[in-house]
Motif scaffolding. Sequence first.
Motif, PDB file in Angstrom:
ATOM      1  N   ASN A 182       0.838  -1.189   0.000  1.00 33.14           N
ATOM      2  CA  ASN A 182       0.000   0.000   0.000  1.00 33.14           C
ATOM      3  C   ASN A 182       0.868   1.233   0.000  1.00 33.14           C
ATOM      4  N   GLN A 183       0.375   2.299  -0.601  1.00 33.10           N
ATOM      5  CA  GLN A 183       1.061   3.593  -0.560  1.00 33.10           C
ATOM      6  C   GLN A 183       0.379   4.471   0.475  1.00 33.10           C
ATOM      7  N   GLN A 184       1.193   5.075   1.332  1.00 36.59           N
ATOM      8  CA  GLN A 184       0.690   5.990   2.344  1.00 36.59           C
ATOM      9  C   GLN A 184       1.595   7.208   2.407  1.00 36.59           C
ATOM     10  N   ASN A 185       1.091   8.245   3.025  1.00 33.70           N
ATOM     11  CA  ASN A 185       1.910   9.426   3.240  1.00 33.70           C
ATOM     12  C   ASN A 185       2.942   9.118   4.326  1.00 33.70           C
ATOM     13  N   ALA A 186       3.865  10.051   4.531  1.00 29.14           N
ATOM     14  CA  ALA A 186       4.868   9.881   5.577  1.00 29.14           C
ATOM     15  C   ALA A 186       5.006  11.171   6.355  1.00 29.14           C
ATOM     16  N   SER A 187       5.560  11.057   7.531  1.00 29.55           N
ATOM     17  CA  SER A 187       5.792  12.208   8.405  1.00 29.55           C
ATOM     18  C   SER A 187       7.171  12.062   9.020  1.00 29.55           C
ATOM     19  N   HIS A 188       7.787  13.199   9.376  1.00 33.26           N
ATOM     20  CA  HIS A 188       9.082  13.105  10.041  1.00 33.26           C
ATOM     21  C   HIS A 188       8.941  12.566  11.461  1.00 33.26           C
ATOM     22  N   ILE A 189       7.706  12.530  11.984  1.00 33.19           N
ATOM     23  CA  ILE A 189       7.425  11.928  13.287  1.00 33.19           C
ATOM     24  C   ILE A 189       6.765  10.571  13.038  1.00 33.19           C
ATOM     25  N   TYR A 190       7.161   9.567  13.791  1.00 36.37           N
ATOM     26  CA  TYR A 190       6.625   8.227  13.595  1.00 36.37           C
ATOM     27  C   TYR A 190       5.111   8.210  13.789  1.00 36.37           C
ATOM     28  N   GLN A 191       4.418   7.579  12.853  1.00 32.24           N
ATOM     29  CA  GLN A 191       2.980   7.415  12.934  1.00 32.24           C
ATOM     30  C   GLN A 191       2.612   6.023  12.449  1.00 32.24           C
ATOM     31  N   ASN A 192       1.426   5.566  12.873  1.00 28.28           N
ATOM     32  CA  ASN A 192       0.912   4.286  12.398  1.00 28.28           C
ATOM     33  C   ASN A 192       0.144   4.484  11.094  1.00 28.28           C
ATOM     34  N   PHE A 193       0.420   3.631  10.117  1.00 24.34           N
ATOM     35  CA  PHE A 193      -0.275   3.689   8.833  1.00 24.34           C
ATOM     36  C   PHE A 193      -0.814   2.300   8.499  1.00 24.34           C
ATOM     37  N   PRO A 194      -2.091   2.205   8.098  1.00 25.66           N
ATOM     38  CA  PRO A 194      -2.654   0.900   7.730  1.00 25.66           C
ATOM     39  C   PRO A 194      -2.109   0.425   6.389  1.00 25.66           C
ATOM     40  N   ILE A 195      -1.802  -0.864   6.324  1.00 26.61           N
ATOM     41  CA  ILE A 195      -1.330  -1.467   5.081  1.00 26.61           C
ATOM     42  C   ILE A 195      -2.395  -2.393   4.485  1.00 26.61           C
ATOM     43  N   GLY A 196      -3.084  -3.152   5.332  1.00 31.83           N
ATOM     44  CA  GLY A 196      -4.128  -4.036   4.834  1.00 31.83           C
ATOM     45  C   GLY A 196      -4.315  -5.251   5.711  1.00 31.83           C
ATOM     46  N   TRP A 197      -5.083  -6.220   5.222  1.00 29.83           N
ATOM     47  CA  TRP A 197      -5.356  -7.455   5.968  1.00 29.83           C
ATOM     48  C   TRP A 197      -4.438  -8.555   5.471  1.00 29.83           C
ATOM     49  N   LEU A 198      -3.919  -9.345   6.421  1.00 31.28           N
ATOM     50  CA  LEU A 198      -3.187 -10.561   6.107  1.00 31.28           C
ATOM     51  C   LEU A 198      -3.953 -11.738   6.678  1.00 31.28           C
ATOM     52  N   ASN A 199      -3.952 -12.844   5.938  1.00 27.21           N
ATOM     53  CA  ASN A 199      -4.640 -14.046   6.410  1.00 27.21           C
ATOM     54  C   ASN A 199      -3.634 -15.130   6.785  1.00 27.21           C
ATOM     55  N   PHE A 200      -3.795 -15.634   8.005  1.00 24.94           N
ATOM     56  CA  PHE A 200      -3.022 -16.798   8.458  1.00 24.94           C
ATOM     57  C   PHE A 200      -3.978 -17.986   8.446  1.00 24.94           C
ATOM     58  N   PRO A 201      -3.797 -18.914   7.501  1.00 25.48           N
ATOM     59  CA  PRO A 201      -4.805 -19.955   7.281  1.00 25.48           C
ATOM     60  C   PRO A 201      -4.893 -21.025   8.365  1.00 25.48           C
ATOM     61  N   ALA A 202      -3.841 -21.170   9.165  1.00 26.74           N
ATOM     62  CA  ALA A 202      -3.847 -22.214  10.196  1.00 26.74           C
ATOM     63  C   ALA A 202      -2.973 -21.770  11.356  1.00 26.74           C
TER      64      ALA A 202
END
Length: 598
Positions: free
Chosen positions: A547-567
């Motif tokens: 995923n593409q997200q903006n950035a900041s010189h201060i650390y921030q949380n950015f969503p990337i997406g869902w991951l599936n762990f099948p088992a």
Amino acid sequence: MTLKNTTCCLLMVFTLMSASPVESQEMDKMWGESIVKLRADDAERGQLFADGNYAMFIHWGIYSQLANEVDGKTYYGIGEWIMNPRMAGIPIPRYRELAKTFNPVKFDAMAIAQLAKDAGMKYIIITAKHHDGFAMYHSQANKFNIGDASPIKLDPMKELAAACQKLGLGFGFYYSHNQDWTFPGGNNGPTKDAQGNPATFDDYFQKKCLPQVKEITSEYGPIVLVWFDTPGNMPKKYVQELVDVVRENQPKALVSGRAGHNLGDYQSLGDMEVPHQNVEGLWEAVDTTNDSWGYAWYDENWKTPEEILHRLIACVARGGTYMLNIGPRGDGSVPERAAVSLRSSGEWIKRYPQVVYGTDASPWQHALPWGDVTVKGNQMFLSVFEWPSGGQLYLPGLQTKIRSARLLAGDDANPIQFDTAGTWTRFTLPECAPDELVSVIEVNLQGKPEADPTWGLDPEVATEIQAEFASVSNAVQKKKRWMEKFGEWKHVIEVTDWPTGDDATTGKASWEIDVVVPGDYQVDLSYAGEGRLVWGVAIDGGQSIQNQQNASHIYQNFPIGWLNFPAAGRYTVSASCLDGNVETGSLKSITFTPIHKE
């Protein structure tokens, strides 16, 4: 106490979000952070430090009266540096004149000692002399002290030493042994004496530093610690002479790691630094109740009782000691909100002293998503900060069998049910947390607790894993420090220097994780940078997302997406900075949040 122009002591200022390896080495030298020692050979000498695990630091001086305001202008940053050119740049003659108005009529040594005791602290360390050169006791070695240069008629250090002794608290001094901004020859001080003759460091050391250290170690009864600070380029022979004085006058006292040249008894981490991984040997973290060490009139950013407990327990669970600072006002009084937070967290410690005192580090070697673990013998104490709403608390990788588990609530203790699923243990809990601040589960084991430190994805609460736990390929993992305000230090181990172009996918930060409940998890990355960045996250042999997200010189949380762990089972997950201003990307952590679909 610090190395740059920052907290109790610093010397070089880093720009926001920049810290080269050379600067980090210089900071370590200034702080004396290279010290790594095992527990003191003399158990009696190190016992209070090693078992008490919690202490009060006090920064108090002429700077407290100024409160970060000079000539109507407020200077934002740590108060004890107000005289320095990097803040107000107060000339020495004027600073000496200010001492004449320093009259702390509200200073109450017994009240401060009682506050420390109520907070659950085991000893007090106070500034005998900070970098400004002003002694907070009646020094015969130099007249720039609270007895000779100020209108106060008492020696506050004698009163505080007596109050600590009466209440059964340890007592000790902070002393800036290298820097002295007002005495000729002291580091960052005048280079000439009053007659215009060149002054050397030896002049300062022989005429002021050494005599004052002799005074504070011989005239205030038994002391538990001498906290030297910012050794910088101070030659070893001088540090050795000071340590010898402490050993002779106070054989049971410890010497801080910031004495320099590996001559201290323990390691002192960077200012305001609470580690994420267990640290070997005898060490402490030094922190403050708000953002400044010395009192600043505007600074109302107080740590809550829960935050104090979180940082205290984190230090104890990593194997160390937590020393938390207060900055009294110029009149000697303690800010009320700081006192309230300390007493509230202290009431919790009185209910659960076994969690904090005389405990060992967590066998997981890091915090867990819902809280942390301390150990005493065959018992573990689970401090739960994030109470699971689903009524199930998960413990990954415990390798020692459990005899019983109880949910503590002050004097009450109620048995709780538990079962196992593979390498995981699951505790069944009531819907509501029994303690408003931090709830505690006592786990009794069949032997010494052992655990697999592999990170487990909690199926109830979000799991944040720091970049410092990653295995890194074709990128750089390094420590970085920066100041958000002058002297307010932040610390992170980042992954940076990502490859670009066709090589972008070869740069990876990878973590091994253990999944107990398969399914979808939301993935967020905490990072800093410039402009737009494209990040990818992939399961080895499984799903990948980007995923593409903006950035900041201060650390921030950015969503990337869902991951599936099948088992259920073990997986390796990696993160890569793929495109955009890749050279600016600095990864701090990855977070997995379970997606509940029902």
